[in-house]
Motif scaffolding. Structure first.
Motif, PDB file in Angstrom:
ATOM      1  N   LYS A  10       0.808  -1.230   0.000  1.00 21.48           N
ATOM      2  CA  LYS A  10       0.000   0.000   0.000  1.00 21.48           C
ATOM      3  C   LYS A  10       0.835   1.271   0.000  1.00 21.48           C
ATOM      4  CE  LYS A  10      -3.943  -2.244   0.892  1.00 21.48           C
ATOM      5  NZ  LYS A  10      -4.930  -2.382  -0.168  1.00 21.48           N
ATOM      6  N   THR A  11       2.148   1.142   0.021  1.00 21.03           N
ATOM      7  CA  THR A  11       2.984   2.346   0.172  1.00 21.03           C
ATOM      8  C   THR A  11       2.929   3.218  -1.083  1.00 21.03           C
ATOM      9  OG1 THR A  11       4.393   1.134   1.675  1.00 21.03           O
ATOM     10  CG2 THR A  11       5.296   3.156   0.771  1.00 21.03           C
ATOM     11  N   VAL A  12       2.762   4.510  -0.869  1.00 19.59           N
ATOM     12  CA  VAL A  12       2.538   5.439  -1.978  1.00 19.59           C
ATOM     13  C   VAL A  12       3.729   5.481  -2.936  1.00 19.59           C
ATOM     14  CG1 VAL A  12       0.944   6.918  -0.712  1.00 19.59           C
ATOM     15  CG2 VAL A  12       3.394   7.448  -0.671  1.00 19.59           C
ATOM     16  N   THR A  13       3.424   5.796  -4.196  1.00 21.99           N
ATOM     17  CA  THR A  13       4.452   5.783  -5.237  1.00 21.99           C
ATOM     18  C   THR A  13       4.635   7.181  -5.849  1.00 21.99           C
ATOM     19  OG1 THR A  13       2.665   4.861  -6.584  1.00 21.99           O
ATOM     20  CG2 THR A  13       4.354   3.333  -5.851  1.00 21.99           C
ATOM     21  N   LEU A  22       3.740   9.430   8.989  1.00 18.99           N
ATOM     22  CA  LEU A  22       4.127   8.395   8.022  1.00 18.99           C
ATOM     23  C   LEU A  22       3.126   7.244   7.942  1.00 18.99           C
ATOM     24  CD1 LEU A  22       7.996   8.132   8.471  1.00 18.99           C
ATOM     25  CD2 LEU A  22       6.687   9.232   6.659  1.00 18.99           C
ATOM     26  N   PRO A  23       2.634   6.712   9.075  1.00 23.77           N
ATOM     27  CA  PRO A  23       1.709   5.579   8.953  1.00 23.77           C
ATOM     28  C   PRO A  23       0.410   5.982   8.250  1.00 23.77           C
ATOM     29  CG  PRO A  23       2.481   5.823  11.225  1.00 23.77           C
ATOM     30  CD  PRO A  23       2.933   7.031  10.478  1.00 23.77           C
ATOM     31  N   GLY A  24      -0.063   7.216   8.541  1.00 27.59           N
ATOM     32  CA  GLY A  24      -1.364   7.626   8.019  1.00 27.59           C
ATOM     33  C   GLY A  24      -1.302   8.165   6.598  1.00 27.59           C
ATOM     34  N   SER A  25      -0.183   8.838   6.223  1.00 28.10           N
ATOM     35  CA  SER A  25      -0.173   9.591   4.962  1.00 28.10           C
ATOM     36  C   SER A  25       0.396   8.795   3.800  1.00 28.10           C
ATOM     37  CB  SER A  25       0.659  10.868   5.129  1.00 28.10           C
ATOM     38  OG  SER A  25       2.034  10.543   5.197  1.00 28.10           O
ATOM     39  N   SER A  26       1.015   7.667   4.074  1.00 30.99           N
ATOM     40  CA  SER A  26       1.866   7.114   3.012  1.00 30.99           C
ATOM     41  C   SER A  26       1.710   5.611   2.803  1.00 30.99           C
ATOM     42  CB  SER A  26       3.319   7.413   3.367  1.00 30.99           C
ATOM     43  OG  SER A  26       3.592   6.859   4.647  1.00 30.99           O
ATOM     44  N   ASP A  30       6.206   4.023   7.218  1.00 30.04           N
ATOM     45  CA  ASP A  30       6.904   3.884   8.508  1.00 30.04           C
ATOM     46  C   ASP A  30       7.518   2.492   8.653  1.00 30.04           C
ATOM     47  OD1 ASP A  30       4.111   3.039   8.650  1.00 30.04           O
ATOM     48  OD2 ASP A  30       4.452   2.692  10.781  1.00 30.04           O
ATOM     49  N   LEU A  31       6.749   1.507   8.210  1.00 25.50           N
ATOM     50  CA  LEU A  31       7.199   0.105   8.308  1.00 25.50           C
ATOM     51  C   LEU A  31       8.452  -0.126   7.428  1.00 25.50           C
ATOM     52  CD1 LEU A  31       4.464  -2.629   7.861  1.00 25.50           C
ATOM     53  CD2 LEU A  31       6.666  -2.865   6.760  1.00 25.50           C
ATOM     54  N   ARG A  34      11.509   1.454   9.005  1.00 26.28           N
ATOM     55  CA  ARG A  34      12.075   0.635  10.097  1.00 26.28           C
ATOM     56  C   ARG A  34      12.869  -0.541   9.527  1.00 26.28           C
ATOM     57  NH1 ARG A  34       7.267   2.125  12.568  1.00 26.28           N
ATOM     58  NH2 ARG A  34       6.157   0.225  12.019  1.00 26.28           N
ATOM     59  N   CYS A  35      12.395  -1.081   8.392  1.00 25.10           N
ATOM     60  CA  CYS A  35      13.149  -2.173   7.758  1.00 25.10           C
ATOM     61  C   CYS A  35      14.508  -1.679   7.254  1.00 25.10           C
ATOM     62  CB  CYS A  35      12.349  -2.779   6.601  1.00 25.10           C
ATOM     63  SG  CYS A  35      10.956  -3.771   7.133  1.00 25.10           S
ATOM     64  N   VAL A  36      14.537  -0.458   6.700  1.00 21.30           N
ATOM     65  CA  VAL A  36      15.821   0.103   6.247  1.00 21.30           C
ATOM     66  C   VAL A  36      16.756   0.243   7.453  1.00 21.30           C
ATOM     67  CG1 VAL A  36      16.948   2.153   5.260  1.00 21.30           C
ATOM     68  CG2 VAL A  36      14.800   1.313   4.280  1.00 21.30           C
ATOM     69  N   ASN A  37      16.201   0.745   8.548  1.00 20.80           N
ATOM     70  CA  ASN A  37      16.997   0.877   9.776  1.00 20.80           C
ATOM     71  C   ASN A  37      17.590  -0.485  10.165  1.00 20.80           C
ATOM     72  OD1 ASN A  37      17.185   0.347  12.709  1.00 20.80           O
ATOM     73  ND2 ASN A  37      16.871   2.546  12.914  1.00 20.80           N
ATOM     74  N   SER A  38      16.751  -1.518  10.212  1.00 16.95           N
ATOM     75  CA  SER A  38      17.227  -2.845  10.648  1.00 16.95           C
ATOM     76  C   SER A  38      18.219  -3.450   9.656  1.00 16.95           C
ATOM     77  CB  SER A  38      16.045  -3.805  10.796  1.00 16.95           C
ATOM     78  OG  SER A  38      15.178  -3.340  11.775  1.00 16.95           O
TER      79      SER A  38
END
Ligand SMILES: C[S@@+](CC[C@H](N)C(=O)[O-])C[C@H]1O[C@@H](n2cnc3c(N)ncnc32)[C@H](O)[C@@H]1O
Length: 198
Positions: A10-13, A22-26, A30-31, A34-38
């Motif tokens: 569902k992440t915007v393109t 981030l969770p609401g607008s895109s 956000d998820l 966090r994966c990039v961080n990890s």
């Protein structure tokens, strides 16, 4: 080399991302942040031997594939907002079949989720599909000199058709825990397993 590929249903393109929501607008950017961080961030260092992909299927222009190359990344810091800002810059560029760099080590293209995986398979890399109902981790042997690719779903998963595709190409379905985990936590666990091979 370790590579992670996550499908972001569902992440915007496009670059219309509200960094304060981030969770609401895109569509759950956000998820992905966090994966990039990890995938990359150590204490005072980066994992240079890692490549991370997220293929975004949200509106208005799916798919957009993002690629982060560990040994080229510069200036990104571990917080979600900073990572989101770099993704926003990548999404503001026109994407095509060719990978285009937006900032150091961050690329975007119109590649599909399956085509990226197929390319890795054809390069002879070992493909794992991370799933709660896979075979327990303890059943697998990992060798130091192998190249690994790990496929993950977002909060929705990857969907039946992509699961069938992974089965057809012989991806190894692996479970890291008897509990359902967040995708970013799975990445940390995978790194931890592979770190111990060194
Ligand atoms: C929050 S979970 C997704 C849950 C989603 N409802 C589904 O059906 O896949 C995010 C991703 O983390 C990975 N994952 C979660 N728990 C796992 C586990 N115990 N072992 C391996 N991978 C797991 C999977 O790739 C999953 O798609």
């Amino acid at each position: 080399m370790k590579e992670f590929i996550i499908k972001a249903n569902k992440t915007v393109t496009n670059g219309e991302i509200n960094l304060k929501d981030l969770p609401g607008s895109s569509g759950r950017l956000d998820l992905i942040c966090r994966c990039v961080n990890s995938a990359f961030f150590l204490s005072h260092d980066l994992r240079r031997d890692t490549i991370f992909y997220s293929v975004l299927y949200g509106p208005p222009n799916p798919p957009i594939a993002l690629q982060f190359v560990g040994n080229e990344l510069k200036r990104v810091s571990p917080d979600e907002r900073s990572i989101a800002l770099f993704i926003k810059k990548a999404l503001e560029k026109d994407a095509s079949e060719l990978w285009k760099e937006s900032t150091s080590g961050i690329y975007s293209s119109k590649w599909e989720f399956r085509d990226i995986i197929l390319k890795k398979k054809n390069e002879g890399k070992r493909i794992f599909y991370l799933h709660l109902n896979g075979k327990p981790l303890e059943n697998f042997e990992f060798k130091n000199d192998e190249d690994f690719v790990f496929i993950l779903g977002d909060h929705i998963g990857i969907g039946e058709e992509d699961e069938e595709f992974l089965e057809e190409i012989g991806a190894e379905k692996i479970s890291l825990s008897p509990l359902e985990l967040h995708a970013d936590h799975c990445i940390i666990l995978v790194h931890n397993i592979l770190d111990k091979l060194k």
